[in-house]
Scaffold this motif. Structure first.
Motif: not given
Length: 152
Positions: A23-24, A129-130, A137-138, A144-146
């Motif tokens: 998507y990104q 910022s974009t 950030l994603p 970090a989650r993994l």
């Protein structure tokens, strides 16, 4: 005793990340080459054609709170989607034309107003910022989650 890793959950999380990444990537060219556009802004009440919010710039063109929006770029106003599509299709140098009826007047008192659309230059803060919000950030969140990133 060894612990079992939740393989299914990690697989699901990886699949969601891949979908998000696709998507990104799909919208990255739009973000990179998008032009910042400036035009006078007003807001219409939901479920109505009454103008609920105006800026001083819009008032200078003769549009006031309470006026009724009848058409946008020649398309009869039937809902906020008409205005949203017109705003999405704006191009610098091509005015957005709105047809307005006064707050307490008849539709026969309508007037057509051309709102100018101009290009604004992008600055480095916009690009930074974009990049941070839509890419960095994603990626950091997924990492970090993994537990792939160590921050100690």
């Amino acid at each position: 005793m060894p612990t079992r890793r939740p393989v299914f959950l990690y697989s699901l999380l990886t699949a969601l990340f891949a979908i998000t990444l696709l998507y990104q990537v799909r919208y990255l060219p739009d973000v990179v080459r998008s032009q910042r556009i400036d035009s006078p802004f007003f807001f219409v009440d939901a479920g109505s054609n009454r103008i609920a919010l105006t800026t001083s710039e819009v008032v200078s063109y003769g549009i006031h709170t309470g006026d009724r929006l009848l058409a946008v770029d020649g398309v009869p106003f039937t809902g906020s989607g008409v205005l949203g599509r017109a705003r999405a299709m704006r191009r610098p140098g091509v005015p957005m034309v709105v047809t307005i009826a006064p707050k307490n007047g008849n539709d026969s008192d309508q007037r057509t107003i051309a709102l100018p659309v101009t290009a604004e230059s992008r600055n480095s803060w916009d690009a930074l910022s974009t990049f941070v919000v839509q890419i960095l950030l994603p990626a950091v969140s997924w990492c970090a989650r993994l537990n792939l990133c160590q921050w100690t």
